[in-house]
Design an enzyme around this catalytic site. Structure first.
Site, mmCIF file in Angstrom:
data_model
loop_
_atom_site.group_PDB
_atom_site.id
_atom_site.type_symbol
_atom_site.label_atom_id
_atom_site.label_comp_id
_atom_site.label_asym_id
_atom_site.label_seq_id
_atom_site.Cartn_x
_atom_site.Cartn_y
_atom_site.Cartn_z
ATOM 1 N N VAL A 162 0.808 -1.229 0.000
ATOM 2 C CA VAL A 162 0.000 0.000 0.000
ATOM 3 C C VAL A 162 0.838 1.274 0.000
ATOM 4 O O VAL A 162 0.318 2.355 -0.268
ATOM 5 C CB VAL A 162 -1.011 0.085 1.190
ATOM 6 C CG1 VAL A 162 -2.055 -0.998 1.116
ATOM 7 C CG2 VAL A 162 -0.331 0.121 2.519
ATOM 8 N N TYR B 277 1.836 7.869 14.759
ATOM 9 C CA TYR B 277 0.754 6.955 14.352
ATOM 10 C C TYR B 277 -0.598 7.599 14.627
ATOM 11 O O TYR B 277 -1.502 7.563 13.783
ATOM 12 C CB TYR B 277 0.920 5.655 15.135
ATOM 13 C CG TYR B 277 -0.171 4.623 14.978
ATOM 14 C CD1 TYR B 277 -0.210 3.772 13.868
ATOM 15 C CD2 TYR B 277 -1.144 4.449 15.970
ATOM 16 C CE1 TYR B 277 -1.202 2.793 13.757
ATOM 17 C CE2 TYR B 277 -2.127 3.473 15.865
ATOM 18 C CZ TYR B 277 -2.146 2.644 14.754
ATOM 19 O OH TYR B 277 -3.114 1.670 14.640
ATOM 20 N N ALA B 278 -0.737 8.212 15.808
ATOM 21 C CA ALA B 278 -2.007 8.885 16.138
ATOM 22 C C ALA B 278 -2.268 10.011 15.140
ATOM 23 O O ALA B 278 -3.412 10.218 14.714
ATOM 24 C CB ALA B 278 -1.961 9.433 17.561
ATOM 25 N N LYS C 125 -3.468 8.349 11.920
ATOM 26 C CA LYS C 125 -4.838 7.838 12.037
ATOM 27 C C LYS C 125 -5.847 8.990 12.175
ATOM 28 O O LYS C 125 -6.967 8.901 11.680
ATOM 29 C CB LYS C 125 -4.946 6.871 13.217
ATOM 30 C CG LYS C 125 -4.150 5.563 13.022
ATOM 31 C CD LYS C 125 -4.630 4.736 11.843
ATOM 32 C CE LYS C 125 -4.117 3.307 11.877
ATOM 33 N NZ LYS C 125 -4.568 2.511 10.718
ATOM 34 N N SER D 50 -7.976 4.286 14.224
ATOM 35 C CA SER D 50 -7.627 3.821 15.573
ATOM 36 C C SER D 50 -8.168 4.829 16.574
ATOM 37 O O SER D 50 -8.238 6.028 16.265
ATOM 38 C CB SER D 50 -6.108 3.732 15.719
ATOM 39 O OG SER D 50 -5.755 3.548 17.085
#
Ligand code: NAI
Length: 245
Positions: free
Chosen positions: A59, A151-152, A155, A138
C-alpha cells in the site's frame, strides 16, 4: 447483512482485522479480493474463502495501487466496497522516533489509504448501488495515545480524510466511514511488550481485548445497506476505551 453480488477489496487481509473483514464479507455472500504485501499469508487466507482471490500489493506504492485498480477492473470488471485495513505501528516515545520511522508510519497508515482510495474511486462511483469505503483508523487518532504520537497523527489524518471525502462523494453516491479499533487481539498487538499489553488491556472498561471479528462487524455494518443514511461517521469498537462526543 447481505453482500451477494458485491465485490469487496480488503487490504491487510492476510492477518488480524483485515482477515476477519475478508471472512465476514465472504460469509455474507461477497466476492472478496484479499490484498496484502504478504503473498504467502494472503494466498493461504484467500484459499479458505469461497470465491475469494488474492492480489498482492504494497500500500505504500502508488504504482502498485494503480496497478491493482487496473487489474480489478480488467479481471473482475468493477468494485463495490473498499476496506482500508492495512496498517502498522510500534509503540515508542516520540523522542526515540527516527525520521525513517515517521516516514514508514505515514506512508503505510495515511498515504496508503489515500492513494488506493483514489485509484479505485472511479469503480466505486460506477458501482450499481453506490460504492462504499470503510477506513480502519484507531482510537489513537481520536484521543491520542502515549507512545504512538506520529501513528495517532496518521490515524487522525485518516479520520479527517474520511469525513472530507464523505462530503465530496455524496454527489457520487459513495458513502465513506471509519472504524476505530481499540486494543485488539491480532498479531500486530502481540508485537507490543507484555507490560504494554497488560497496561492497554487494563485501561479498557470491559477489561479485555477486542476480537478481530468484533471490529469486522462494525466494518460490515458501515458497508451494508443497514447504513444507507450514514456517511462521514467514526465508530469506536474498543470496549468503551474512548467515549468521544
Ligand atoms: P496485523 O499486523 O495483524 O495485520 C496487518 C496486515 O497488514 C498484515 O497482514 C500485513 O502484512 C499487512 N501490511 C503491512 N504492511 C503492508 C503494506 N505495506 N502493504 C500491504 N499490506 C501491508 O494488524 P491488525 O492489528 O489487524 O491491524 C489492522 C488495522 O487496524 C491497522 O490499520 C491498525 O493500525 C489498526 N488498529 C489495530 C489495533 C490493534 O490493537 N490490533 C488497534 C487500533 C487500530
Amino acid at each position: 447483512m447481505d453482500f451477494n453480488g458485491k465485490t469487496v477489496l480488503v487490504t491487510g487481509a492476510a492477518s488480524g482485522i483485515g482477515n476477519a473483514c475478508a471472512k465476514g464479507f465472504a460469509a455474507a455472500g461477497a466476492k472478496v479480493i484479499l490484498s496484502d504485501i504478504n503473498a504467502e499469508g494472503g494466498e493461504a487466507a484467500a484459499a479458505q474463502l469461497p470465491g475469494a482471490v488474492f492480489m498482492q500489493m504494497d500500500v505504500t506504492s502508488r504504482d502498485e495501487a494503480n496497478a491493482l485498480a487496473a487489474r480489478i477492473e480488467g479481471e473482475i470488471g468493477g468494485l463495490d466496497v473498499l476496506v482500508n485495513a492495512a496498517g502498522w505501528d510500534i509503540i515508542e516515545p516520540f523522542m526515540k522516533n527516527t525520521p525513517e520511522y515517521w516516514e514508514k508510519i505515514m506512508a503505510l497508515n495515511f498515504m496508503g489509504p489515500v492513494q488506493l482510495t483514489r485509484a479505485v474511486l472511479p469503480m466505486l462511483i460506477d458501482a450499481k448501488d453506490g460504492g462504499r469505503i470503510v477506513n480502519v483508523a484507531s482510537d489513537a487518532g481520536r484521543v491520542g495515545s502515549f507512545g504512538e504520537t506520529v501513528y495517532a497523527g496518521a490515524k487522525g489524518g485518516v479520520i479527517a480524510f474520511t469525513k472530507s471525502l464523505a462530503r465530496e462523494m455524496t454527489r457520487n453516491g459513495v458513502r465513506v466511514n471509519c472504524i476505530c479499533p481499540g486494543p485488539t487481539d491480532t498479531p500486530l498487538f502481540a508485537t507490543q511488550s507484555e507490560k504494554m499489553q497488560v497496561a492497554l488491556t487494563n485501561a479498557i472498561p470491559m477489561k479485555r481485548l477486542g476480537q478481530p471479528s468484533e471490529v469486522a462487524d462494525g466494518v460490515l455494518f458501515f458497508a451494508s445497506d443497514r447504513a444507507s443514511f450514514v456517511t462521514g461517521q467514526v465508530l469506536s469498537v474498543s470496549g468503551g476505551l474512548t467515549m468521544v462526543d
